[in-house]
Scaffold this motif. Structure first.
Motif, short mmCIF file in Angstrom:
data_model
loop_
_atom_site.label_atom_id
_atom_site.label_comp_id
_atom_site.label_asym_id
_atom_site.label_seq_id
_atom_site.Cartn_x
_atom_site.Cartn_y
_atom_site.Cartn_z
N ARG A 139 -3.17 3.83 -2.21
CA ARG A 139 -3.22 2.97 -3.38
C ARG A 139 -2.67 1.60 -3.01
O ARG A 139 -1.65 1.50 -2.33
CB ARG A 139 -2.38 3.57 -4.51
N ALA A 140 -3.34 0.53 -3.45
CA ALA A 140 -2.90 -0.84 -3.17
C ALA A 140 -2.36 -1.49 -4.43
O ALA A 140 -2.81 -1.21 -5.54
CB ALA A 140 -4.06 -1.67 -2.62
N GLU A 141 -1.36 -2.34 -4.26
CA GLU A 141 -0.78 -3.12 -5.35
C GLU A 141 -0.69 -4.56 -4.89
O GLU A 141 -0.04 -4.85 -3.87
CB GLU A 141 0.61 -2.58 -5.70
N VAL A 142 -1.36 -5.47 -5.59
CA VAL A 142 -1.26 -6.90 -5.31
C VAL A 142 -0.29 -7.50 -6.33
O VAL A 142 -0.45 -7.30 -7.54
CB VAL A 142 -2.64 -7.58 -5.40
N VAL A 143 0.72 -8.23 -5.85
CA VAL A 143 1.81 -8.70 -6.71
C VAL A 143 1.72 -10.22 -6.85
O VAL A 143 2.05 -10.95 -5.92
CB VAL A 143 3.17 -8.30 -6.12
N THR A 195 0.85 -1.19 0.00
CA THR A 195 0.00 0.00 0.00
C THR A 195 0.88 1.24 0.00
O THR A 195 1.94 1.28 0.62
CB THR A 195 -0.95 0.05 1.22
N GLU A 196 0.41 2.24 -0.71
CA GLU A 196 1.12 3.51 -0.88
C GLU A 196 0.25 4.61 -0.30
O GLU A 196 -0.85 4.85 -0.79
CB GLU A 196 1.36 3.72 -2.37
N GLN A 197 0.75 5.26 0.77
CA GLN A 197 -0.01 6.32 1.43
C GLN A 197 0.42 7.66 0.85
O GLN A 197 1.47 8.20 1.22
CB GLN A 197 0.23 6.26 2.94
N ARG A 198 -0.38 8.19 -0.04
CA ARG A 198 -0.03 9.41 -0.76
C ARG A 198 -0.53 10.64 -0.01
O ARG A 198 -1.65 10.62 0.51
CB ARG A 198 -0.60 9.35 -2.17
N PRO A 199 0.27 11.70 0.05
CA PRO A 199 -0.16 12.90 0.79
C PRO A 199 -1.45 13.48 0.22
O PRO A 199 -1.59 13.67 -0.98
CB PRO A 199 1.01 13.88 0.59
N ARG A 200 -2.41 13.74 1.11
CA ARG A 200 -3.68 14.38 0.75
C ARG A 200 -4.46 13.61 -0.32
O ARG A 200 -5.28 14.17 -1.03
CB ARG A 200 -3.44 15.83 0.29
N MET A 201 -4.20 12.33 -0.42
CA MET A 201 -4.90 11.47 -1.37
C MET A 201 -5.23 10.15 -0.68
O MET A 201 -4.65 9.81 0.36
CB MET A 201 -4.05 11.20 -2.62
N GLN A 202 -6.14 9.38 -1.26
CA GLN A 202 -6.42 8.06 -0.73
C GLN A 202 -5.28 7.10 -1.04
O GLN A 202 -4.54 7.28 -2.01
CB GLN A 202 -7.73 7.54 -1.31
#
Length: 229
Positions: free
Chosen positions: A174-178, A165-172
């Motif tokens: 994002r998940a990446e399944v590998v 998961t990527e916690q982006r500033p001021r944004m929801q």
């Protein structure tokens, strides 16, 4: 070990936050590492995840000397990853830089009291999972790490996907399944990575884990390049 296309791997890391190396290990190498799990003499400690709120399942940290294959992977991947790590830190405005030699980096860790080896072998059984987390371990943190799936999806286990998961500033987030096959490796950030925005690069916070195992048993090799305090 075969030569890798590091330009392509770096491009994937920058674009997606992870990069897959297909068939890094062959089935015999995967089986040999998996077989070590039952030999407690090879490991310095064992962690049962549910005791610490980490999830369900368990893992063991190898003791010195590391298995030859594990030590070789640590050495093979460190140099090219250090080049990427230095570019990342410059992009994110972080001061730390990493020497080209893994031995020199470990000397830095050991001087700060981080002397315990961190490569580990993880085991999940039906119903087990790994909560989203970061493997930091001390003051000196190498910003990239490696995980290799040792078991066969659909044959040895079902479920148990690797998740970022990527916690982006001021944004929801994002998940990446590998998706991984036996012997595939995934390279991913320990905590932070740079992302290009309209005003230049900015930092995003990364966490990673494993989804619930539906059936069977899943073993994974983890290669972390900094040692632990």
């Amino acid at each position: 070990m075969r030569a890798l296309d590091w330009r392509q791997l770096e491009e994937e890391l920058n674009r997606y936050g992870c990069a897959v190396v297909p068939r890094l290990l062959n089935p015999a190498q995967c089986a040999a590492l998996t077989a070590q799990y039952g030999d407690a003499s090879r490991f310095r400690s064992r962690v049962v995840m549910q005791r610490h709120g980490f999830g369900q399942g368990e893992y063991q940290y190898w003791a010195h000397p590391l298995p030859d294959l594990v030590a070789a992977l640590r050495e093979q991947f460190y140099g090219p990853l250090a080049t990427i790590a230095n570019r990342w830190h410059a992009s994110m405005g972080l001061d730390a830089r990493f020497p080209s030699s893994h031995a020199d980096f470990l000397a830095r860790c050991h001087a700060a009291g981080q002397t315990r080896p961190t490569p580990l072998l993880l085991r999940y059984r039906e119903g087990d999972y790994n909560c989203l987390h970061q493997d930091l371990y001390g003051e000196h943190v190498f910003p990239l790490q490696l995980a290799v799936l040792l078991s066969r999806p659909q044959d040895d286990f079902t479920g148990g996907e690797f998740v970022l998961t990527e916690q982006r500033p001021r944004m929801q987030s994002r998940a990446e399944v590998v998706p991984l096959a036996q012997g595939d490796a995934v390279i991913f950030p320990v905590a932070l990575r740079p992302v290009n925005g309209t005003r230049g690069s900015y930092r995003v916070n990364m966490r990673y884990g494993v989804s619930r195992l539906r059936s069977g048993t899943r073993h994974t090799l983890g290669i972390i390049f900094h040692d632990a305090s």
